[in-house]
Design a protein around this motif. Structure first.
Motif, PDB file in Angstrom:
ATOM      1  N   ILE A  16      26.587  37.901  58.068  1.00 40.50           N
ATOM      2  CA  ILE A  16      27.239  39.106  57.563  1.00 40.50           C
ATOM      3  C   ILE A  16      27.746  38.773  56.164  1.00 40.50           C
ATOM      4  O   ILE A  16      28.358  37.724  55.953  1.00 40.50           O
ATOM      5  N   MET A  17      27.483  39.644  55.205  1.00 43.70           N
ATOM      6  CA  MET A  17      27.907  39.400  53.828  1.00 43.70           C
ATOM      7  C   MET A  17      28.741  40.581  53.329  1.00 43.70           C
ATOM      8  O   MET A  17      28.234  41.490  52.671  1.00 43.70           O
ATOM      9  N   PRO A  18      30.042  40.581  53.622  1.00 44.28           N
ATOM     10  CA  PRO A  18      30.908  41.640  53.110  1.00 44.28           C
ATOM     11  C   PRO A  18      31.177  41.432  51.622  1.00 44.28           C
ATOM     12  O   PRO A  18      31.165  40.304  51.122  1.00 44.28           O
ATOM     13  N   VAL A  19      31.423  42.528  50.928  1.00 49.18           N
ATOM     14  CA  VAL A  19      31.800  42.485  49.514  1.00 49.18           C
ATOM     15  C   VAL A  19      33.271  42.878  49.410  1.00 49.18           C
ATOM     16  O   VAL A  19      33.689  43.885  49.986  1.00 49.18           O
ATOM     17  N   SER A  20      34.047  42.082  48.700  1.00 50.29           N
ATOM     18  CA  SER A  20      35.461  42.417  48.453  1.00 50.29           C
ATOM     19  C   SER A  20      35.518  43.243  47.174  1.00 50.29           C
ATOM     20  O   SER A  20      35.786  42.730  46.088  1.00 50.29           O
ATOM     21  N   LEU A  21      35.267  44.542  47.331  1.00 51.61           N
ATOM     22  CA  LEU A  21      34.980  45.406  46.180  1.00 51.61           C
ATOM     23  C   LEU A  21      36.232  45.785  45.396  1.00 51.61           C
ATOM     24  O   LEU A  21      37.299  45.991  45.976  1.00 51.61           O
ATOM     25  N   TYR A  22      36.072  45.886  44.103  1.00 49.68           N
ATOM     26  CA  TYR A  22      37.103  46.343  43.160  1.00 49.68           C
ATOM     27  C   TYR A  22      38.315  45.415  43.106  1.00 49.68           C
ATOM     28  O   TYR A  22      39.304  45.717  42.436  1.00 49.68           O
ATOM     29  N   GLY A  23      38.275  44.294  43.860  1.00 46.37           N
ATOM     30  CA  GLY A  23      39.385  43.357  43.795  1.00 46.37           C
ATOM     31  C   GLY A  23      40.195  43.230  45.056  1.00 46.37           C
ATOM     32  O   GLY A  23      41.172  42.483  45.098  1.00 46.37           O
ATOM     33  N   GLN A  24      39.805  43.943  46.122  1.00 44.85           N
ATOM     34  CA  GLN A  24      40.504  43.864  47.405  1.00 44.85           C
ATOM     35  C   GLN A  24      39.580  43.278  48.483  1.00 44.85           C
ATOM     36  O   GLN A  24      38.438  43.714  48.613  1.00 44.85           O
ATOM     37  N   ASN A  52      46.444  42.543  48.828  1.00 43.59           N
ATOM     38  CA  ASN A  52      46.695  43.011  47.474  1.00 43.59           C
ATOM     39  C   ASN A  52      45.340  43.187  46.800  1.00 43.59           C
ATOM     40  O   ASN A  52      44.301  42.952  47.408  1.00 43.59           O
ATOM     41  N   SER A  53      45.357  43.606  45.552  1.00 38.83           N
ATOM     42  CA  SER A  53      44.121  43.734  44.792  1.00 38.83           C
ATOM     43  C   SER A  53      44.328  43.148  43.410  1.00 38.83           C
ATOM     44  O   SER A  53      45.420  43.256  42.839  1.00 38.83           O
ATOM     45  N   VAL A  54      43.283  42.502  42.889  1.00 39.67           N
ATOM     46  CA  VAL A  54      43.330  42.037  41.499  1.00 39.67           C
ATOM     47  C   VAL A  54      42.716  43.068  40.556  1.00 39.67           C
ATOM     48  O   VAL A  54      42.622  42.830  39.358  1.00 39.67           O
ATOM     49  N   TYR A  55      42.338  44.224  41.110  1.00 34.51           N
ATOM     50  CA  TYR A  55      41.852  45.340  40.299  1.00 34.51           C
ATOM     51  C   TYR A  55      40.843  44.881  39.246  1.00 34.51           C
ATOM     52  O   TYR A  55      41.019  45.104  38.049  1.00 34.51           O
ATOM     53  N   ALA A  56      39.792  44.234  39.725  1.00 34.85           N
ATOM     54  CA  ALA A  56      38.680  43.935  38.822  1.00 34.85           C
ATOM     55  C   ALA A  56      38.222  45.223  38.152  1.00 34.85           C
ATOM     56  O   ALA A  56      37.794  45.226  36.999  1.00 34.85           O
ATOM     57  N   GLN A  57      38.291  46.308  38.911  1.00 35.79           N
ATOM     58  CA  GLN A  57      38.193  47.646  38.350  1.00 35.79           C
ATOM     59  C   GLN A  57      39.353  48.466  38.923  1.00 35.79           C
ATOM     60  O   GLN A  57      39.693  48.313  40.102  1.00 35.79           O
ATOM     61  N   TYR A  58      39.943  49.333  38.098  1.00 35.12           N
ATOM     62  CA  TYR A  58      40.880  50.315  38.653  1.00 35.12           C
ATOM     63  C   TYR A  58      40.100  51.612  38.795  1.00 35.12           C
ATOM     64  O   TYR A  58      39.706  52.237  37.810  1.00 35.12           O
ATOM     65  N   THR A  59      39.842  51.993  40.036  1.00 35.47           N
ATOM     66  CA  THR A  59      38.872  53.049  40.329  1.00 35.47           C
ATOM     67  C   THR A  59      39.524  54.191  41.089  1.00 35.47           C
ATOM     68  O   THR A  59      40.152  53.982  42.130  1.00 35.47           O
ATOM     69  N   ILE A  60      39.351  55.392  40.559  1.00 34.79           N
ATOM     70  CA  ILE A  60      39.837  56.598  41.221  1.00 34.79           C
ATOM     71  C   ILE A  60      38.643  57.432  41.678  1.00 34.79           C
ATOM     72  O   ILE A  60      37.508  57.183  41.283  1.00 34.79           O
ATOM     73  N   GLU A  61      38.921  58.414  42.535  1.00 36.37           N
ATOM     74  CA  GLU A  61      37.896  59.363  42.960  1.00 36.37           C
ATOM     75  C   GLU A  61      38.253  60.744  42.457  1.00 36.37           C
ATOM     76  O   GLU A  61      39.400  61.192  42.589  1.00 36.37           O
ATOM     77  N   ILE A  62      37.264  61.416  41.894  1.00 35.47           N
ATOM     78  CA  ILE A  62      37.500  62.743  41.320  1.00 35.47           C
ATOM     79  C   ILE A  62      36.305  63.647  41.585  1.00 35.47           C
ATOM     80  O   ILE A  62      35.207  63.176  41.888  1.00 35.47           O
ATOM     81  N   ASP A  63      36.515  64.941  41.425  1.00 33.00           N
ATOM     82  CA  ASP A  63      35.409  65.899  41.396  1.00 33.00           C
ATOM     83  C   ASP A  63      34.953  66.078  39.949  1.00 33.00           C
ATOM     84  O   ASP A  63      35.724  65.847  39.013  1.00 33.00           O
TER      85      ASP A  63
END
Length: 363
Positions: free
Chosen positions: A126-134, A276-287
């Motif tokens: 299994i190869m999970p990705v710790s995406l966006y820093g979390q 916690n997150s190191v926020y490699a990216q700070y990512t929001i969701e929008i329309d």
């Protein structure tokens, strides 16, 4: 305005970085020089594992990890479709099949509740990705892996420095992997990466694979590749490591402030309990992402999308026959996510400018 500000970081650390680079130029050991072993010792201590092995880049790190656990053609590796191509690419490159599992829409990481249904007699890892820093939910993932005798490889290319229930990213699985690409939370000045493990035999195998499968000069017990970390890149990382904890703290502070200021107008990152997150990216969701990005560009605010096309919809994986609708949460995220300027030197005035532009674009 910079999306990621590497120049300010360099000016802040200039004396140390220059001194480290010049030390390499003076001794001339550009491949596997003493800085590589020095860095590995410091990385292992930071992450809290027995072994850290520097490698040429984060993509090769994944390939070496998969090779080290013995992935063969026809094997299956469970991973997420919502990630950079390298995650699935390295599985396929070894002749194995990436088996995609949808994400948890709250964290964007692999949904552990969907993993067992994807396990077959051919599943090897299994190869999970710790995406966006979390970090992903490793307690649950590791429990499933133990039940089915599977290895777990963390793709922590974006999460170096993050903590999961008191443990560091890289120390959460059979093998941890990260990237030191310049824009990562800890970045060098070119390509670089590392692997982490507490398993002595795996560490030995990883070191051999990294250097053409050799255990000593011109003796090759196994097939490997050229995956060495350049001494100059190790030197840059050594100069950056002493201030890295402060940068992680700054990332957390800036990320939390973004979330507080934007929570009423956009979907902001959700942190799982104990993470916690190191926020490699700070990512929001929008329309209406394209219109919002265009409006922000007019205001001088750069944005990025990580990632606009999930792996199941990439032409390279068309043969897996997983069309639109196969992974609804990953596909919805791919349509809606947008990353904002994020780095440890982002001051409040600039952040306020970003927030004002986002609010104006969404009004």
């Amino acid at each position: 305005m910079n999306f990621i500000d590497l120049k300010s970081q360099y000016q802040h650390l200039k004396a140390d970085i220059d001194a480290r680079i010049h030390a390499v130029l003076d001794h001339g050991q550009y491949i596997m020089g003493p800085e590589v072993a020095e860095l590995e010792a410091q990385l292992a201590a930071y992450v809290g594992v027995k072994h850290a092995i520097g490698v040429s880049d984060g993509t090769t790190a994944l390939q070496i990890a998969l090779m080290a656990i013995g992935i063969q053609p026809g094997d299956e590796v469970i991973t997420t479709p919502f990630t950079f191509i390298a995650t699935g690419e390295m599985i396929a490159l070894l002749g194995a099949k990436p088996v995609f599992v949808d994400i948890d829409p709250a964290t964007y990481n692999l949904d552990p509740n969907l993993i067992e249904a994807a396990i077959t007699p051919k599943t090897r890892a299994i190869m999970p990705v710790s995406l966006y820093g979390q970090c992903a939910d490793f307690d649950t993932i590791n429990a499933i892996a133990a039940k089915h005798n599977l290895a777990v490889i963390e793709d922590g290319a974006q999460s170096f420095g993050a903590t999961y229930k008191g443990r560091k990213s890289g120390a959460l699985s059979t093998i941890g992997s990260t990237s030191f690409f310049p824009s990562k939370p800890l970045g060098c000045y070119g390509d670089g990466g590392a692997l982490f493990t507490d398993d002595d035999e795996l560490a030995k195998t990883i070191r051999q694979i990294r250097s053409h499968g050799q255990d000593r000069r011109y003796h090759h017990p196994i097939i490997g590749l050229n995956g060495r970390l350049d001494t100059l890149q190790a030197a840059v990382l050594l100069a950056k490591l002493p201030s890295f904890a402060d940068e992680v703290a700054a990332r957390e502070r800036i990320g939390a402030r973004y979330s507080e200021l934007l929570k009423d107008v956009a979907r902001v990152p959700a942190l799982a309990e104990g993470c916690n997150s190191v926020y490699a990216q700070y990512t929001i969701e929008i329309d209406g992402r394209e219109a919002v990005q265009a409006a922000l560009k007019e205001q001088g605010v750069p944005t990025a999308v990580h990632y606009p096309v999930p792996l199941n919809l990439q032409p390279a994986f068309a043969h897996l026959n997983q069309p639109v609708g196969s992974f609804p949460h990953a596909e919805a995220a791919a349509r809606r996510v947008m990353s904002l300027p994020m780095h440890p030197f982002l001051d409040e005035a600039t952040q306020d400018q970003v927030v004002a532009a986002v609010k104006q674009a969404l009004a």
